[in-house]
Design an enzyme around this catalytic site. Structure first.
Site, mmCIF file in Angstrom:
data_model
loop_
_atom_site.group_PDB
_atom_site.id
_atom_site.type_symbol
_atom_site.label_atom_id
_atom_site.label_comp_id
_atom_site.label_asym_id
_atom_site.label_seq_id
_atom_site.Cartn_x
_atom_site.Cartn_y
_atom_site.Cartn_z
ATOM 1 N N CYS A 124 0.826 -1.204 0.000
ATOM 2 C CA CYS A 124 0.000 0.000 0.000
ATOM 3 C C CYS A 124 0.861 1.255 0.000
ATOM 4 O O CYS A 124 0.374 2.342 -0.250
ATOM 5 C CB CYS A 124 -0.958 0.011 1.186
ATOM 6 S SG CYS A 124 -0.142 0.078 2.775
ATOM 7 N N CYS B 48 -2.547 -3.212 9.107
ATOM 8 C CA CYS B 48 -2.150 -1.837 9.427
ATOM 9 C C CYS B 48 -1.634 -1.758 10.862
ATOM 10 O O CYS B 48 -0.733 -0.968 11.156
ATOM 11 C CB CYS B 48 -3.320 -0.886 9.228
ATOM 12 S SG CYS B 48 -4.226 -1.166 7.690
ATOM 13 N N ASP C 119 2.232 2.664 2.520
ATOM 14 C CA ASP C 119 2.124 3.445 3.747
ATOM 15 C C ASP C 119 3.405 3.340 4.568
ATOM 16 O O ASP C 119 4.062 2.307 4.579
ATOM 17 C CB ASP C 119 0.925 2.969 4.572
ATOM 18 C CG ASP C 119 -0.382 3.294 3.880
ATOM 19 O OD1 ASP C 119 -0.339 4.038 2.889
ATOM 20 O OD2 ASP C 119 -1.431 2.819 4.327
ATOM 21 N N CYS D 193 -3.070 4.989 5.823
ATOM 22 C CA CYS D 193 -4.523 4.894 5.906
ATOM 23 C C CYS D 193 -5.010 5.227 7.323
ATOM 24 O O CYS D 193 -4.223 5.295 8.265
ATOM 25 C CB CYS D 193 -4.968 3.495 5.515
ATOM 26 S SG CYS D 193 -4.591 2.277 6.772
HETATM 27 FE FE1 FES Z 1 -1.552 0.441 4.268
HETATM 28 FE FE2 FES Z 1 -3.383 0.402 6.153
HETATM 29 S S1 FES Z 1 -3.686 0.157 4.026
HETATM 30 S S2 FES Z 1 -1.263 0.479 6.386
#
Ligand code: FES
Length: 141
Positions: free
Chosen positions: A33, A102, A35, A58
Site C-alpha cells: 500500500c 495496518c 504506507d 490509511c
Molecule cells: Fe496500508 Fe493500512 S492500508 S497500512
C-alpha cells in the site's frame, strides 16, 4: 465498520509529531500500500518517557499508531517490546480483517525504534536479538 475508538484515534490522533534528539527512531513501510510509519522514542533509564509518530498512511494505520504510542508511553523497554499488534487491535475495539495488517505496521515500527535504541546504547533487548529492520517490509492482506 469502524469502532468509535478507532474513529476517535483517527480523528484526534495522540502523540503526532517527532522528537528532536530521540533516543530511538524506527521506520517501517508496507510494500503494497506504500504506507509509512515512523516512531520516535525518548528513553530515560530504560523507561519510555515520550513517544511520537508520523504516519503517512490509511486511517487504520493512524489509529493504530496513536493507540500503540499510548500503550507504550511510560513503559519499560522490555514491556514495550512485547506490545503485539493483537493488543493494539483489542485496545481499538477491533479492526476489520482487511485492516489488521495496518496494526502490524505499528508493532513493527515500535520494535524498529527499540532496536535502534538498543544499537545506539549497546543493549540487548529480549525479543529483538534477531530483529532485522531491513526485512520489516509488510505486504497488505
Ligand atoms: Fe496500508 Fe493500512 S492500508 S497500512
Amino acid at each position: 465498520m469502524y469502532t468509535e475508538t478507532v474513529m476517535d484515534h483517527f480523528k484526534n490522533p495522540r502523540n503526532v509529531g517527532n522528537i528532536e534528539n530521540a533516543d530511538g527512531v524506527g521506520q517501517v513501510g508496507n510494500a503494497k500500500c506504500g504506507d509509512i510509519m515512523k516512531i520516535y522514542l525518548k528513553i530515560n533509564d530504560d523507561i519510555i518517557e515520550d513517544v511520537k509518530f508520523e504516519t503517512f498512511g490509511c486511517g487504520s494505520a493512524i489509529a493504530s499508531s496513536s493507540m500503540a504510542t499510548e500503550l507504550i508511553k511510560g513503559k519499560n523497554i522490555n514491556e514495550a517490546v512485547e506490545l503485539s499488534n493483537k493488543a493494539v487491535v483489542e485496545a481499538l475495539g477491533g479492526l476489520p480483517p482487511v485492516k489488521v495488517h495496518c496494526s502490524v505496521l505499528a508493532e513493527q515500527a515500535i520494535k524498529s525504534a527499540l532496536y535502534d535504541y538498543a544499537q545506539r546504547t549497546n543493549k540487548v533487548i529480549k525479543g529483538l536479538e534477531n530483529f532485522n529492520p531491513e526485512e520489516e517490509e509488510h505486504s497488505c492482506h
